[in-house]
Design an enzyme around this catalytic site. Structure first.
Site, mmCIF file in Angstrom:
data_model
loop_
_atom_site.group_PDB
_atom_site.id
_atom_site.type_symbol
_atom_site.label_atom_id
_atom_site.label_comp_id
_atom_site.label_asym_id
_atom_site.label_seq_id
_atom_site.Cartn_x
_atom_site.Cartn_y
_atom_site.Cartn_z
ATOM 1 N N ILE A 110 0.832 -1.216 0.000
ATOM 2 C CA ILE A 110 0.000 0.000 0.000
ATOM 3 C C ILE A 110 0.864 1.262 0.000
ATOM 4 O O ILE A 110 0.460 2.317 0.484
ATOM 5 C CB ILE A 110 -0.992 -0.016 1.184
ATOM 6 N N GLY B 14 1.907 -6.418 8.531
ATOM 7 C CA GLY B 14 2.178 -6.862 7.171
ATOM 8 C C GLY B 14 3.618 -7.260 6.922
ATOM 9 O O GLY B 14 3.893 -8.361 6.437
ATOM 10 N N ALA B 15 4.536 -6.393 7.227
ATOM 11 C CA ALA B 15 5.933 -6.627 6.853
ATOM 12 C C ALA B 15 6.485 -7.873 7.531
ATOM 13 O O ALA B 15 7.039 -8.766 6.886
ATOM 14 C CB ALA B 15 6.774 -5.406 7.210
ATOM 15 N N ARG C 241 14.275 -6.052 14.151
ATOM 16 C CA ARG C 241 15.146 -5.872 12.986
ATOM 17 C C ARG C 241 14.449 -4.998 11.946
ATOM 18 O O ARG C 241 13.274 -5.204 11.636
ATOM 19 C CB ARG C 241 15.467 -7.234 12.401
ATOM 20 N N LYS D 283 9.732 -6.468 13.648
ATOM 21 C CA LYS D 283 8.390 -6.103 14.095
ATOM 22 C C LYS D 283 7.889 -4.986 13.182
ATOM 23 O O LYS D 283 8.608 -4.523 12.302
ATOM 24 C CB LYS D 283 8.420 -5.654 15.566
ATOM 25 N N GLU E 258 2.765 1.729 12.044
ATOM 26 C CA GLU E 258 1.836 2.455 12.904
ATOM 27 C C GLU E 258 2.553 3.069 14.094
ATOM 28 O O GLU E 258 2.121 4.085 14.632
ATOM 29 C CB GLU E 258 0.709 1.521 13.345
#
Lengths: 732, 316
Positions: free
Chosen positions: A468, A511-512, A615, A688, A692
């Site tokens: 996105i 997501g990541a 990381r 992590k 946000e």
């Protein structure tokens, strides 16, 4: 792959590709206009028709009749589909408000018709010819006046928590704060509007859309259309921002699919910008009460955080109290949420739901409390740092270096230059500094991927993960390259297609970490396949430089692939580490503002975020995430507010002229520092989320800086000049 | 947007005639406001008369030592013009405070004067609005009014004029030159050009059907310090909460017009005699008849403080 034990050393730790500042692999497509966004999808063999949506002109009531006879006769019009034509369509599982179908109007600009024409302009013109008769009903639109009617939300939202005896401890605490804060309704206002193209082939429909969560959309579109999920093919390879506004099925996809079926041609539907704030979801307003009690030495003994928000029937609360359960120590604590029924548009997730508005309040409260205690606000936070879940002290944080963030930030920002409130002036500017903690839990989701090796040695990753604007393409390519020992140029990434394995999708800053872990799992399978093909034990094989090597023997990957290629497919699933270890991300926001002593205009001068989020997979895309979030926080602090017309029940400033997000001139120098850390409890990637985290707390840091500059404490966002002007120094 | 016909006028007089014959026609130059409103069907012209090719795009000195600005001179060009920057700085500064670079490249002098309010209720065709649909009522009154007018308002309309340029022109005593259908020319002082809403908020200017603006004339330069101070919620690309256009002489006298508060650029010449006595005295006259709402009463204080900043800047 089940991830149920902390990660040990794995191929990702080589950090030959992962962790490197690699520019977006899709960047050239975007900067040259070749990245095809939903509405731009163009197949020369398709005869597209254009649908223009019509929104309800009332906030609540019923549609009595819709006269589309004139519109149907208008030039170029193919058909008009109205909500009364359809009866009650089934509502998607993730939607609160009905998107289309039936006579009930639940909120302003709820879709009631779509006009389909040969051109966009014809459809738009004909849309104004539709005559609608309504039976309006009285609604509730004012959160404050509904506070007494608010009730406890669904127990699954954990609406209440209590540890120790808050009331007893608060009463005896020598230093206390009891204050109310409010945050307004906010709009995602992403750049790309909601847009879809639908094309049917027999009973199967293909939808090109702009979705953060392919599988959620696919499922809910199938439910709404009343067809099998397998009959829906969804594609969303490029997305112009979402911020949570594209998590759940939206009406553009529904209207496009229904209209395409009706006219027997592919149909494009985009939501006009002025329809977006009221037709779609928004971040609900909150009213929050925070009480903190502390000893003279600054140790918190009692903390309570209550929040009131509203939503349509069946909706949920804005979970603004959640971070307060975890962020600071204190033996006696309680949180509570109450939910009022409001007939405004659907409230739902917007970037950092819960924490964003929650920290907007809590981190002002912490600033106020520090002042009452005569403590530096950073020291106050450090005194109350906790390495364990305060409600369950036996449950530690997996890794928590909030103190490191605050200390390093203070040093880099020059926090020691901060003056007492309202004492620093530069000409007509009052200068102030503010700090706040950033905190957001590290969520994870099941995420799958398929990785293919071909005889050219090219690795192709397929997953329905979305990008996105965050950099998913790039970090997924980095992950596959690291795992398979190839250059990133040898990796192709295909995203956002429902034919690919179901992924985490983009949301909740999960997501990541989740999607790359899914790719990791698939690559482990592919490594096994390669080794097996070559007759190796994969544990002995070393993948590097496009080769696979065991002992003295080495083979190009392409050779292992052979003509038929090799495939690895798997998904990452999560064990119980999150139950035994609290996983969160941390940061410190530092802001310097200038407030005009005459006008009360606030201009941000400097911003710094120091983040501790495991990381960092790619420092370029991660930094981009954080500075974007800081910018969003600047808007939340200073200008963004959906203005509710309490009589008519709608957001009045429903375009980008009226809803003021920051422009370039508002955003000064921004710095981001990531602490060098890994969290083996989070995933095989030891990463992590940061997407946000960067928003969490930043608005409070700005509010605290405004206080430091002016001595004026504003507890109601946004901090516009009218809230300062009556209390500014005498100047004329 | 409804279907419309389009012509390029051959002359100013022909444009005026064409417009006189068709009450549903509009002149178009930059189109930065008109086209947006047409897409929302707030403006519904059946015919557009393009006035870009009529030689109205020049800036030239007048015999009296003033400046004649062609009606379709782009805002960007006007703001950058050497004489404007040197002798009419308040105008240059007002221009660049408005819109964005891209919009200013298209927007014209006359179009800027004629731009319509940004009241959100005017922009939402579902809501009653006396300006958009005369007699339907004003839904802004009693609603969200933070941005709206505080003075010169009526029971029918509390909208503001959104222009920055026009506020500076009001302080500079500009004259609007027009040609009527039939060829008659007239010069309208900018003070009289825009109307207050009264009972007819849909009638926004003194222009008659078909009357076309040909130029705006600035009187000879008056010296002094030229200041335009625009106050808004974000640093750029927002309409004014209040704005002040001022030309202040070394002796403390001067001219002041204000924006963001009324249906037209707001100026009361009698207030200017109080300028040497400061912002409070001046604004007390400027805002003597103010009738703000609860949501926008701050604008009166804000105006006083903004003028205070302007006067302090003029002294410094």
């Amino acid at each position: 792959m089940q991830f149920d034990k902390p990660a040990t050393t794995n191929p990702i730790d080589q950090l030959k590709v992962v962790g490197k500042p690699i520019h977006r692999i899709d960047g050239e497509l975007k900067t040259t206009g070749r990245a095809t966004y939903a509405y731009e999808w163009h197949d020369p063999d398709m005869q597209y028709a254009y649908g223009y949506p019509v929104g309800a002109a009332i906030a609540k009531g019923q549609v009595i009749s819709i006269d589309s006879s004139v519109a149907k006769q208008a030039h170029g019009v193919l058909d008009v589909l109205t909500t009364l034509d359809l009866g009650d369509l089934k509502k998607g599982k993730m939607n609160t408000a009905r998107l289309f179908g039936g006579k009930q109007v639940q909120h302003y600009h709820q879709a009631i018709a779509v006009v389909v024409a040969e051109t966009f302009e014809q459809a738009r013109a004909a849309a104004t010819l539709i005559k609608v008769e309504y039976a309006p009903e009285q609604g509730a639109f004012d959160l404050r006046s509904e506070l007494d009617n608010a009730t406890m939300p669904d127990p699954s939202t954990e609406p209440e928590s209590s540890t120790g005896d808050f009331h007893a401890a608060f009463v005896v605490a020598p230093v206390t704060l009891d204050a109310e804060y409010s945050t307004p309704d906010q709009s995602h206002s992403m750049m790309e509007p909601h847009a879809s193209i639908a094309a049917w082939k027999g009973e199967e429909v293909t939808v090109w859309t702009s979705s953060q969560m392919i599988d959620w959309w696919r499922s809910d579109l199938a439910i709404t259309l009343g067809i099998d999920k397998e009959k829906v093919h969804l594609m969303s390879p490029f997305i112009g921002g979402g911020f949570g506004g594209k998590l759940f099925l939206r009406v553009d996809a529904v209207l496009a699919a229904l209209a395409a079926k009706t006219v027997g041609r592919p149909v494009k539907v985009a939501l006009p910008r002025p329809m977006m704030p009221n037709n779609t979801t928004h971040r609900p307003a909150t009213i929050q009460r925070i009480r903190i009690g502390a000893e003279q030495d600054g140790k918190i003994t009692a903390v309570a955080h209550e929040s009131w928000s509203g939503d349509l029937p069946g909706g949920g609360p804005e979970t603004a109290v959640m971070q307060t359960r975890l962020l600071y120590s204190g033996d006696n604590r309680m949180t509570a949420m109450k939910l009022a029924t409001l007939d405004l548009p659907e409230g739902n997730a917007m970037r950092a739901p819960g924490e964003a508005p929650g920290l907007m309040a809590l981190e002002i409260a912490m600033d106020e409390m520090a002042e009452k205690l005569g403590l530096d606000p950073i020291e106050f936070r450090i005194i109350n740092d906790t390495q364990v879940d305060p409600e369950h002290p036996e449950r530690p944080f997996s890794y928590r270096d909030l103190i490191g963030c605050l200390r390093l930030g203070a040093e880099r920002f020059g926090w020691d230059k901060r003056a007492r409130p309202a004492t620093r002036r530069e000409g007509s500017w009052m200068i102030g500094m503010g700090v706040a903690t950033a905190f957001r839990n590290n969520l994870v989701m099941t995420s799958g991927a398929r990785v293919t090796l071909d005889q050219e040695g090219i690795i192709t990753v397929e997953t329905d993960m979305t990008d996105i604007g965050t950099g998913s393409y790039t970090i997924i390519a980095q992950t596959a390259a690291e795992m398979m020992g190839v250059d990133i140029e040898k990796v192709a990434v295909q995203l956002g297609d429902s034919r690919f394995p179901v992924s985490a999708g983009s949301g909740g800053q999960f997501g990541a970490n989740s999607a790359t872990s899914g790719v990791y799992a698939a690559c482990v399978k592919l490594r096994d396949a390669v080794a097996s093909k070559l007759g190796f034990n994969s544990a002995d094989a070393i993948f590097e430089n496009g080769q696979v090597r065991v002992g003295n023997r080495s083979f190009p990957l392409s050779e292992a692939a052979g003509a038929e290629g090799l495939v690895g497919e798997d998904k990452i699933e999560w064990g119980k580490l999150a139950e035994t270890h609290q996983q969160s991300t941390f940061g410190g926001h530092f802001v310097e503002v200038a407030v005009d002593v005459y006008t009360g205009e606030t201009r941000i001068r400097r911003m710094l975020a120091v983040c501790a989020a495991g990381r960092v997979l790619n420092p370029i895309t991660a930094r981009s995430q954080v500075i974007g979030a800081m910018t969003m926080g600047a808007g939340a602090a200073l200008s963004e507010e959906l203005a509710v017309d309490m009589r008519r029940g709608f957001f009045v400033n429903h375009d980008l002229a009226g809803y003021e997000v920051p422009v370039h001139a508002d955003i000064p120098h921004q710095d981001v520092i990531f602490l060098d850390e890994t969290d083996p409890y989070s995933s095989p990637m030891k990463a992590k989320g940061v997407g946000e985290l960067g928003l969490c707390g930043v608005s409070a840091a700005i509010a605290n800086a405004v206080y430091n500059a002016t001595g004026i404490r504003v507890r109601d966002y946004p901090i516009t000049l009218d809230k300062l002007i009556g209390r500014l120094p005498e100047v004329v | 947007m409804r279907a419309f016909s389009y012509e390029r006028a051959a002359s100013v007089e022909a444009a005026a005639q064409a417009a006189a014959h068709n009450p549903e026609s509009r002149f178009i130059a930059g189109g930065t406001n008109l086209l947006d409103l047409m897409k929302l069907e707030i403006e519904k012209p059946s015919h557009l008369i393009d006035v870009n090719g009529l030689g109205l795009d020049t800036i030239e000195s007048t015999a009296e030592g003033g400046l004649r600005i062609g009606a379709v001179v782009r805002n960007t060009d006007l703001a950058a013009h050497e004489t404007v920057r040197r002798d009419y700085g308040v105008l240059a500064r007002a221009l660049v405070a408005g819109a964005s670079g891209q919009l200013r490249n298209r927007a014209t002098t006359a179009g800027n004067l004629l731009q319509r309010t940004r009241c959100p209720y005017f922009y939402d065709p579902n809501q009653p609005c006396n300006k958009r649909l005369p007699g339907s009522g004003c839904s802004a009154i009693g609603g969200i009014t933070r941005q709206l007018g505080v003075v010169g308002t009526s029971e029918a309309c509390i909208a503001t004029h959104p222009s920055d340029m026009a506020v500076a022109m009001r302080a500079l005593d500009a004259i609007v030159d027009t040609v009527k259908p039939g060829g008659e020319r007239r010069s309208i002082p900018i003070a009289d050009f825009h109307r207050l809403p009264g009972n007819t908020p849909h009638i926004e200017t003194e222009l008659q059907q078909g009357e076309i603006i040909t130029s705006v004339v600035l009187p000879p330069p008056i010296g002094g310090k030229h200041i335009y101070r625009k106050v808004r919620d974000r640093a750029s690309y927002a309409f004014a909460l209040v704005s002040v256009a001022a030309v202040i002489q070394p002796d403390g006298t001067g001219k002041v017009a204000v924006g963001g508060v009324a249906h037209k650029p707001w100026r009361i010449e009698a207030a200017e005699s109080e300028l040497p006595n400061g912002a409070r005295a001046t604004v007390s006259i400027l805002m003597a008849d103010a009738r703000p709402t609860d949501q926008n009463s701050f604008k009166v204080d804000l105006l006083e403080r903004t003028l205070g900043a302007v006067l302090a800047g003029a002294r410094g």
